[in-house]
Design an enzyme around this catalytic site. Sequence first.
Site, PDB file in Angstrom:
ATOM      1  N   LYS A 112      12.516   0.400   4.261  1.00  0.00           N
ATOM      2  CA  LYS A 112      13.294   1.854   3.766  1.00  0.00           C
ATOM      3  C   LYS A 112      14.440   2.033   3.861  1.00  0.00           C
ATOM      4  O   LYS A 112      15.371   2.481   3.153  1.00  0.00           O
ATOM      5  CB  LYS A 112      12.435   3.055   4.959  1.00  0.00           C
ATOM      6  CG  LYS A 112      11.062   3.116   4.479  1.00  0.00           C
ATOM      7  CD  LYS A 112      10.575   4.449   3.968  1.00  0.00           C
ATOM      8  CE  LYS A 112       9.219   4.498   3.202  1.00  0.00           C
ATOM      9  NZ  LYS A 112       8.097   4.640   4.127  1.00  0.00           N
ATOM     10  N   LYS A 200       2.859  -3.891  -3.570  1.00  0.00           N
ATOM     11  CA  LYS A 200       1.494  -3.377  -3.378  1.00  0.00           C
ATOM     12  C   LYS A 200       1.555  -1.885  -4.194  1.00  0.00           C
ATOM     13  O   LYS A 200       2.692  -1.429  -4.368  1.00  0.00           O
ATOM     14  CB  LYS A 200       1.393  -2.947  -1.789  1.00  0.00           C
ATOM     15  CG  LYS A 200       2.215  -1.833  -1.223  1.00  0.00           C
ATOM     16  CD  LYS A 200       1.844  -1.436   0.056  1.00  0.00           C
ATOM     17  CE  LYS A 200       2.776  -0.327   0.422  1.00  0.00           C
ATOM     18  NZ  LYS A 200       2.414   0.502   1.603  1.00  0.00           N
ATOM     19  N   LYS A 203       1.919   5.111  -3.524  1.00  0.00           N
ATOM     20  CA  LYS A 203       1.633   6.337  -4.070  1.00  0.00           C
ATOM     21  C   LYS A 203       3.318   6.923  -4.351  1.00  0.00           C
ATOM     22  O   LYS A 203       3.538   7.710  -5.205  1.00  0.00           O
ATOM     23  CB  LYS A 203       1.367   7.700  -2.901  1.00  0.00           C
ATOM     24  CG  LYS A 203       0.035   7.546  -2.478  1.00  0.00           C
ATOM     25  CD  LYS A 203      -0.422   8.891  -1.675  1.00  0.00           C
ATOM     26  CE  LYS A 203      -1.245   8.483  -0.457  1.00  0.00           C
ATOM     27  NZ  LYS A 203      -0.572   8.101   0.788  1.00  0.00           N
TER      28      LYS A 203
HETATM   29  P1  TYM Z   1      -0.988   5.718   3.351  1.00  0.00           P
HETATM   30  O1  TYM Z   1      -1.086   7.339   3.247  1.00  0.00           O
HETATM   31  O2  TYM Z   1       0.128   4.864   3.102  1.00  0.00           O
HETATM   32  O3  TYM Z   1      -2.301   5.253   3.039  1.00  0.00           O
HETATM   33  C1  TYM Z   1      -4.044   5.494   3.545  1.00  0.00           C
HETATM   34  C2  TYM Z   1      -4.606   4.096   3.516  1.00  0.00           C
HETATM   35  O4  TYM Z   1      -4.527   3.557   2.449  1.00  0.00           O
HETATM   36  C3  TYM Z   1      -4.260   2.122   2.532  1.00  0.00           C
HETATM   37  N1  TYM Z   1      -3.543   1.732   1.459  1.00  0.00           N
HETATM   38  C4  TYM Z   1      -3.943   0.665   0.886  1.00  0.00           C
HETATM   39  N2  TYM Z   1      -4.814  -0.326   0.964  1.00  0.00           N
HETATM   40  C5  TYM Z   1      -4.935  -1.440   0.016  1.00  0.00           C
HETATM   41  N3  TYM Z   1      -3.817  -1.499  -1.056  1.00  0.00           N
HETATM   42  C6  TYM Z   1      -2.875  -0.709  -1.340  1.00  0.00           C
HETATM   43  N4  TYM Z   1      -2.117  -0.897  -2.145  1.00  0.00           N
HETATM   44  C7  TYM Z   1      -2.732   0.468  -0.411  1.00  0.00           C
HETATM   45  N5  TYM Z   1      -1.886   1.383  -0.082  1.00  0.00           N
HETATM   46  C8  TYM Z   1      -2.277   2.229   1.066  1.00  0.00           C
HETATM   47  C9  TYM Z   1      -3.372   2.157   4.143  1.00  0.00           C
HETATM   48  O5  TYM Z   1      -3.581   0.921   4.600  1.00  0.00           O
HETATM   49  C10 TYM Z   1      -3.966   3.369   4.557  1.00  0.00           C
HETATM   50  O6  TYM Z   1      -4.985   2.997   5.324  1.00  0.00           O
HETATM   51  N6  TYM Z   1       0.686   5.440   8.184  1.00  0.00           N
HETATM   52  C11 TYM Z   1      -0.421   5.621   7.412  1.00  0.00           C
HETATM   53  C12 TYM Z   1      -1.158   7.099   7.799  1.00  0.00           C
HETATM   54  C13 TYM Z   1      -1.555   6.928   9.177  1.00  0.00           C
HETATM   55  C14 TYM Z   1      -2.653   6.422   9.840  1.00  0.00           C
HETATM   56  C15 TYM Z   1      -2.482   6.917  11.202  1.00  0.00           C
HETATM   57  C16 TYM Z   1      -3.362   5.283   9.675  1.00  0.00           C
HETATM   58  C17 TYM Z   1      -0.951   7.892   9.912  1.00  0.00           C
HETATM   59  N7  TYM Z   1      -1.542   7.854  11.427  1.00  0.00           N
HETATM   60  C18 TYM Z   1      -3.395   6.363  12.402  1.00  0.00           C
HETATM   61  C19 TYM Z   1      -4.036   4.962  10.348  1.00  0.00           C
HETATM   62  C20 TYM Z   1      -4.113   5.522  11.946  1.00  0.00           C
HETATM   63  C21 TYM Z   1      -0.103   5.859   6.106  1.00  0.00           C
HETATM   64  O7  TYM Z   1       1.244   6.040   5.438  1.00  0.00           O
HETATM   65  O8  TYM Z   1      -1.080   5.348   5.001  1.00  0.00           O
END
Ligand code: TYM
Length: 335
Positions: A112, A200, A203
């Site tokens: 970032k 990857k 969003k």
């Molecule tokens: P976020 O919102 O980016 O994504 C949510 C979940 O989707 C998974 N993910 C993917 N898996 C496979 N391929 C991809 N291209 C892909 N993009 C996203 C992410 O690994 C995630 O599991 N920091 C986290 C949110 C969070 C969280 C937590 C997760 C906040 N607190 C506590 C677990 C435990 C995030 O930004 O996920």
Amino acid sequence: MKARVLSGIQPTGSPHIGNYLGALKNWAKIQYDYESIYCIVDLHAITVYQDPAELRSRILELAGMLLAIGIDPKHSSLVVQSSIPEHAELAWMLTCVTPVGWLERMTQYKAKVEALATASSEASIGDGMLQYPVLMAADILLYQAGIVPVGDDQRQHLELARDIAQRFNSLYNKEIFVMPETHLPTVGARIMGLDDPEKKMSKSTAGAAHAVSLLDPPAAIRKKIMRATTDSNPAVDYATMGAGVKNLLAIHQAFTGWDDAAMKQHFEGMRYGDLKKTVAESVVAAIEPIQQRYAEINAEPGYVARVLQEGAERVRPLARDTVEKVKQCMGLFTP
Ligand code: TYM
């Protein structure tokens, strides 16, 4: 007592098939075996500026989507992070035991910072961006979660959560926190962008052909997959295939559950046009019922808000209990 599961997703942009295959599908699957808490992490979302009205509506939309993919409010607590102030409260206490060097080493943070530097804009990185993984550790440790189902990109954040828990326990010489385990799917842990299989699926990445959203109409899904980047071969060759073809095969395998042998037998030698048609149909077949449920859920006014309120009420005592324990342990004022 059942072990506890916790995971989270940011209400930024619409959830895509990477989120679904990497995490959400697993959430729905394991909720019957564990006590599950799934969080819409709006406090994480605001580490980057969000339009307030848009963020508010995205939170409810995402909650509706999580119900549509099969999160069952009888078995899981669906919670908006900011409705439980203990997330932020615990995050502060954990911040105080986390060396800043650990945070500066996080690859997502470094990416970032780099992206912002090359954008040569006026914007600066907020402190929240650096603290992001501490808040994430707080989400997990607040509920003493033993299992955290996520995609591969969250692996480093999970390791940090364990390091923070360990450091806290040893600093205060007390087993306050349970060590969380990362739970990755065997296939689909890292779905790549359809337009650029080196990145990857995300969003926040712009581009009409980058991601398949769970809300894309079937025609748009087919179009995006038909345009996906492959390689210079004309047909699937397991020995030499590039990242784009591997990604399409992973998407198909994760949606259908076929084993490796069935995959190879079906796809080896298949021309790319046919490969894409097959993958597109398996994606549409899996997503259409989710979209139907999503429409039904939204047709019931007040339902989603009620689920979120019930979820918050269920988890509030657990959150309070941990924060009280931590305050006591650190010598903070507990009247
Ligand atoms: P976020 O919102 O980016 O994504 C949510 C979940 O989707 C998974 N993910 C993917 N898996 C496979 N391929 C991809 N291209 C892909 N993009 C996203 C992410 O690994 C995630 O599991 N920091 C986290 C949110 C969070 C969280 C937590 C997760 C906040 N607190 C506590 C677990 C435990 C995030 O930004 O996920």
